[in-house]
Design an enzyme around this catalytic site. Structure first.
Site, PDB file in Angstrom:
ATOM      1  N   GLN A  72       0.489  -1.828   0.084  1.00  0.00           N
ATOM      2  CA  GLN A  72       0.562  -0.218   0.326  1.00  0.00           C
ATOM      3  C   GLN A  72       0.705   0.921   0.449  1.00  0.00           C
ATOM      4  O   GLN A  72       1.519   1.367   0.506  1.00  0.00           O
ATOM      5  CB  GLN A  72      -0.940   0.285   1.297  1.00  0.00           C
ATOM      6  CG  GLN A  72      -1.621   0.787   0.913  1.00  0.00           C
ATOM      7  CD  GLN A  72      -2.762   1.087   2.228  1.00  0.00           C
ATOM      8  OE1 GLN A  72      -1.918   2.270   3.597  1.00  0.00           O
ATOM      9  NE2 GLN A  72      -4.721   1.659   2.315  1.00  0.00           N
ATOM     10  N   CYS A 102      -6.454   7.320   5.190  1.00  0.00           N
ATOM     11  CA  CYS A 102      -5.721   7.784   5.704  1.00  0.00           C
ATOM     12  C   CYS A 102      -6.061   9.093   6.731  1.00  0.00           C
ATOM     13  O   CYS A 102      -6.448  10.000   5.963  1.00  0.00           O
ATOM     14  CB  CYS A 102      -4.131   7.756   6.019  1.00  0.00           C
ATOM     15  SG  CYS A 102      -3.191   8.523   7.365  1.00  0.00           S
ATOM     16  N   LYS A 141      -7.649   1.485  -0.920  1.00  0.00           N
ATOM     17  CA  LYS A 141      -8.821   1.711   0.261  1.00  0.00           C
ATOM     18  C   LYS A 141      -9.061   2.769   0.359  1.00  0.00           C
ATOM     19  O   LYS A 141      -8.511   3.691   0.431  1.00  0.00           O
ATOM     20  CB  LYS A 141      -7.957   1.492   1.033  1.00  0.00           C
ATOM     21  CG  LYS A 141      -8.403   0.751   3.058  1.00  0.00           C
ATOM     22  CD  LYS A 141      -7.697   0.373   3.386  1.00  0.00           C
ATOM     23  CE  LYS A 141      -8.421  -0.191   5.201  1.00  0.00           C
ATOM     24  NZ  LYS A 141      -8.001   0.887   6.175  1.00  0.00           N
ATOM     25  N   HIS A 171     -13.955   0.977   3.938  1.00  0.00           N
ATOM     26  CA  HIS A 171     -14.256   1.543   5.442  1.00  0.00           C
ATOM     27  C   HIS A 171     -15.101   2.819   5.990  1.00  0.00           C
ATOM     28  O   HIS A 171     -15.178   3.553   5.302  1.00  0.00           O
ATOM     29  CB  HIS A 171     -13.312   1.885   6.023  1.00  0.00           C
ATOM     30  CG  HIS A 171     -12.606   2.611   7.591  1.00  0.00           C
ATOM     31  ND1 HIS A 171     -12.048   2.953   7.958  1.00  0.00           N
ATOM     32  CD2 HIS A 171     -13.786   2.432   8.561  1.00  0.00           C
ATOM     33  CE1 HIS A 171     -12.125   2.900   9.102  1.00  0.00           C
ATOM     34  NE2 HIS A 171     -13.271   2.467  10.270  1.00  0.00           N
ATOM     35  N   ASN A 204     -15.293  -3.354   5.698  1.00  0.00           N
ATOM     36  CA  ASN A 204     -14.094  -3.088   6.853  1.00  0.00           C
ATOM     37  C   ASN A 204     -14.738  -1.617   7.392  1.00  0.00           C
ATOM     38  O   ASN A 204     -15.392  -0.782   7.465  1.00  0.00           O
ATOM     39  CB  ASN A 204     -12.561  -2.137   5.487  1.00  0.00           C
ATOM     40  CG  ASN A 204     -12.149  -1.653   6.866  1.00  0.00           C
ATOM     41  OD1 ASN A 204     -11.465  -0.887   7.284  1.00  0.00           O
ATOM     42  ND2 ASN A 204     -11.737  -2.938   8.363  1.00  0.00           N
ATOM     43  N   ASP A 206     -15.062  -2.652  12.269  1.00  0.00           N
ATOM     44  CA  ASP A 206     -15.922  -2.920  13.548  1.00  0.00           C
ATOM     45  C   ASP A 206     -16.150  -4.359  13.156  1.00  0.00           C
ATOM     46  O   ASP A 206     -16.615  -4.839  14.585  1.00  0.00           O
ATOM     47  CB  ASP A 206     -17.333  -2.519  13.902  1.00  0.00           C
ATOM     48  CG  ASP A 206     -17.166  -0.716  14.155  1.00  0.00           C
ATOM     49  OD1 ASP A 206     -15.857  -0.095  14.010  1.00  0.00           O
ATOM     50  OD2 ASP A 206     -17.678  -0.219  13.814  1.00  0.00           O
ATOM     51  N   ARG A 229      -8.236  -3.878  13.890  1.00  0.00           N
ATOM     52  CA  ARG A 229      -8.191  -3.701  15.628  1.00  0.00           C
ATOM     53  C   ARG A 229      -8.259  -5.365  16.418  1.00  0.00           C
ATOM     54  O   ARG A 229      -7.910  -5.424  17.001  1.00  0.00           O
ATOM     55  CB  ARG A 229      -8.761  -2.481  15.811  1.00  0.00           C
ATOM     56  CG  ARG A 229      -8.284  -1.292  15.701  1.00  0.00           C
ATOM     57  CD  ARG A 229      -9.477  -0.650  15.802  1.00  0.00           C
ATOM     58  NE  ARG A 229     -10.378  -0.444  14.982  1.00  0.00           N
ATOM     59  CZ  ARG A 229     -11.724   0.301  15.353  1.00  0.00           C
ATOM     60  NH1 ARG A 229     -11.780   1.329  16.563  1.00  0.00           N
ATOM     61  NH2 ARG A 229     -12.767   0.508  14.486  1.00  0.00           N
TER      62      ARG A 229
HETATM   63  C1  LIG Z   1      -3.292   1.191  14.476  1.00  0.00           C
HETATM   64  C2  LIG Z   1      -3.561   1.154  13.372  1.00  0.00           C
HETATM   65  C3  LIG Z   1      -2.824   1.968  11.785  1.00  0.00           C
HETATM   66  C4  LIG Z   1      -3.695   1.946  10.556  1.00  0.00           C
HETATM   67  N1  LIG Z   1      -2.328   1.901   9.611  1.00  0.00           N
HETATM   68  C5  LIG Z   1      -3.505   1.782   8.806  1.00  0.00           C
HETATM   69  C6  LIG Z   1      -2.632   2.111   7.188  1.00  0.00           C
HETATM   70  O1  LIG Z   1      -1.269   2.109   7.380  1.00  0.00           O
HETATM   71  N2  LIG Z   1      -3.129   2.115   5.901  1.00  0.00           N
HETATM   72  C7  LIG Z   1      -4.129   2.528   5.621  1.00  0.00           C
HETATM   73  O2  LIG Z   1      -5.194   2.225   4.751  1.00  0.00           O
HETATM   74  N3  LIG Z   1      -5.037   2.177   7.348  1.00  0.00           N
HETATM   75  C8  LIG Z   1      -4.755   2.408   8.442  1.00  0.00           C
HETATM   76  N4  LIG Z   1      -5.668   1.965   9.274  1.00  0.00           N
HETATM   77  C9  LIG Z   1      -6.746   1.467   9.451  1.00  0.00           C
HETATM   78  C10 LIG Z   1      -7.123   0.174   9.110  1.00  0.00           C
HETATM   79  O3  LIG Z   1      -7.462  -0.105   8.085  1.00  0.00           O
HETATM   80  C11 LIG Z   1      -8.950   0.215   9.493  1.00  0.00           C
HETATM   81  O4  LIG Z   1      -9.308   0.132   8.118  1.00  0.00           O
HETATM   82  C12 LIG Z   1      -9.776   0.563  10.328  1.00  0.00           C
HETATM   83  O5  LIG Z   1      -9.120   0.099  11.579  1.00  0.00           O
HETATM   84  C13 LIG Z   1     -11.254   0.187  10.734  1.00  0.00           C
HETATM   85  O6  LIG Z   1     -10.996  -1.853  10.240  1.00  0.00           O
HETATM   86  P1  LIG Z   1     -11.497  -2.579  11.982  1.00  0.00           P
HETATM   87  O7  LIG Z   1     -12.616  -1.436  12.959  1.00  0.00           O
HETATM   88  O8  LIG Z   1     -11.856  -3.888  11.687  1.00  0.00           O
HETATM   89  O9  LIG Z   1     -10.034  -2.001  12.775  1.00  0.00           O
HETATM   90  C14 LIG Z   1      -4.728   1.594  10.820  1.00  0.00           C
HETATM   91  C15 LIG Z   1      -5.508   1.512  11.733  1.00  0.00           C
HETATM   92  C16 LIG Z   1      -4.896   1.211  13.142  1.00  0.00           C
HETATM   93  C17 LIG Z   1      -5.909   1.310  14.554  1.00  0.00           C
END
Ligand SMILES: Cc1cc2nc3c(=O)[nH]c(=O)nc-3n(C[C@H](O)[C@H](O)[C@H](O)COP(=O)(O)O)c2cc1C
EC number: 1.3.1.-
Length: 331
Positions: A72, A102, A141, A171, A204, A206, A229
């Site tokens: 990515q 992001c 994404k 997301h 994506n 939660d 997460r």
């Molecule tokens: C610590 C952390 C770092 C993340 N870094 C990125 C990243 O580098 N690139 C990205 O597209 N999303 C990043 N995200 C977002 C996650 O990919 C994801 O979209 C978001 O956590 C929601 O999904 P979840 O509810 O399953 O955690 C990050 C999230 C967290 C918590």
């Protein structure tokens, strides 16, 4: 079978989310062993890549057992992103993924990441240039929009599909929400069920249990689910979801022995790959989940997150294994 370009990624793929300082080779190794169908690197700065900055270049490290994997990249300049995509392609991943999600100020407020959701024509142009610059499939994404009043995710999906992306992960939050509130999967479903959309749409946000994964799969009709997460310190979530989807029954949670052994391997690989200081530091966020459901674990967790010596940590893990040998974790 879900296909990203010509790449087959399973009937209903479970994807490990790109996460900065989390989705690195050590963590990806344990997720892969525990059922992740497809994984991504953490985001890599396009400016860093084109300037050959060591910090960015080391993030291109991928291993054969991780395949299929996507690299990515993020950035706000079309030319840098085009060049960075070509550099990433040389590392030979299956997929090049673009981060348009992001929310962090230093990224989004410069027009990269979710910032580009405020300039959809630029987003489309940047994507078109990247697709042209590489031979591998390009995926994106993103989030629903910048804020509630700028949700144009169906239009975004169509425009990105038009310029050749091969899959889209959404997301279900806006940039303004950061990680607050709940992800709105109805908007993800709107994209998935739109008659003009034919690329795979991954949902994506939660997902943290087998029940929720099954419920959301059925309710929203997505082609696969990306998990972030909930996998931190709990890579078993992928196989637990798969097992539940296939049988309707819960896989037995990992035993204490498995937890210690996976945490230990994760720590060893982290230290080997990042060096002792950084490897130990970045491992800290995983311990709570690795040892979730173990009564009276707190003093050990405190020691694990406070130690900065690999030798000492190995000793604490060995002690955990002995002290809690009869304990069945309650999840
Ligand atoms: C610590 C952390 C770092 C993340 N870094 C990125 C990243 O580098 N690139 C990205 O597209 N999303 C990043 N995200 C977002 C996650 O990919 C994801 O979209 C978001 O956590 C929601 O999904 P979840 O509810 O399953 O955690 C990050 C999230 C967290 C918590």
């Amino acid at each position: 079978m879900v296909k990203i370009g010509n790449l087959e990624v399973g009937e209903f793929p479970l994807l490990l989310a790109p996460m900065e300082d989390v989705s690195d080779p050590p963590f990806r190794a344990v997720c892969k062993e525990n059922g992740a169908d497809m994984m991504y690197t953490e985001f890599i700065s396009s400016e860093g890549l084109i300037r050959d900055a060591a910090k960015s270049v080391e993030k291109l490290d991928i291993y054969d057992y991780e395949r299929p994997i996507g690299i990515q990249i993020f950035g706000d300049k079309i030319d840098s992103m085009r060049q960075a995509a070509a550099i990433a392609e040389e590392a030979n991943p299956e997929i090049i993924d673009i981060n348009y999600g992001c929310p962090v100020k230093k990224v989004a407020c410069k027009g990269a990441g979710a910032g580009i959701l405020l300039d959809i024509p630029k987003m489309q142009e940047m994507t078109a240039e990247i697709v042209k610059a590489v031979d591998k499939p390009v995926t994106v994404k993103t989030r629903l929009g910048w804020d509630d009043s700028t949700i144009r995710i169906v239009e975004v999906a169509k425009r990105l599909q038009d310029v050749g992306i091969q899959a889209l992960t959404i997301h279900g939050r806006t940039r303004k929400q950061m990680y607050k509130g709940v992800a709105d999967w109805t908007k993800i479903a709107e994209v998935k069920n739109h008659p003009d959309i034919h690329i795979p749409i991954f949902g994506n946000g939660d997902i943290d249990s087998p029940e929720k994964a099954v419920e959301y799969k059925e309710k929203y009709g997505v082609d696969g689910i990306m998990i972030g997460r909930a996998a931190i310190g709990y890579p078993w979530i992928f196989n637990e979801i798969k097992h539940f989807m296939e049988t309707g029954e819960h896989l037995a949670p990992p035993t204490l022995e498995e937890r210690v052994s996976v945490a230990k391997r994760h720590l060893e690989f982290s230290v080997e790959w990042k060096g002792e200081r950084k490897g130990i530091f970045e491992m800290r966020r995983h311990y709570t989940n690795y040892f979730r459901g173990i009564p009276n674990f707190k003093p050990y967790r405190t020691r694990l997150v406070e130690s900065d010596s690999f030798e000492e940590l190995s000793g604490i893990l060995a002690e955990v294994s002995e002290v809690f040998s009869d304990v069945v974790p309650v999840v």
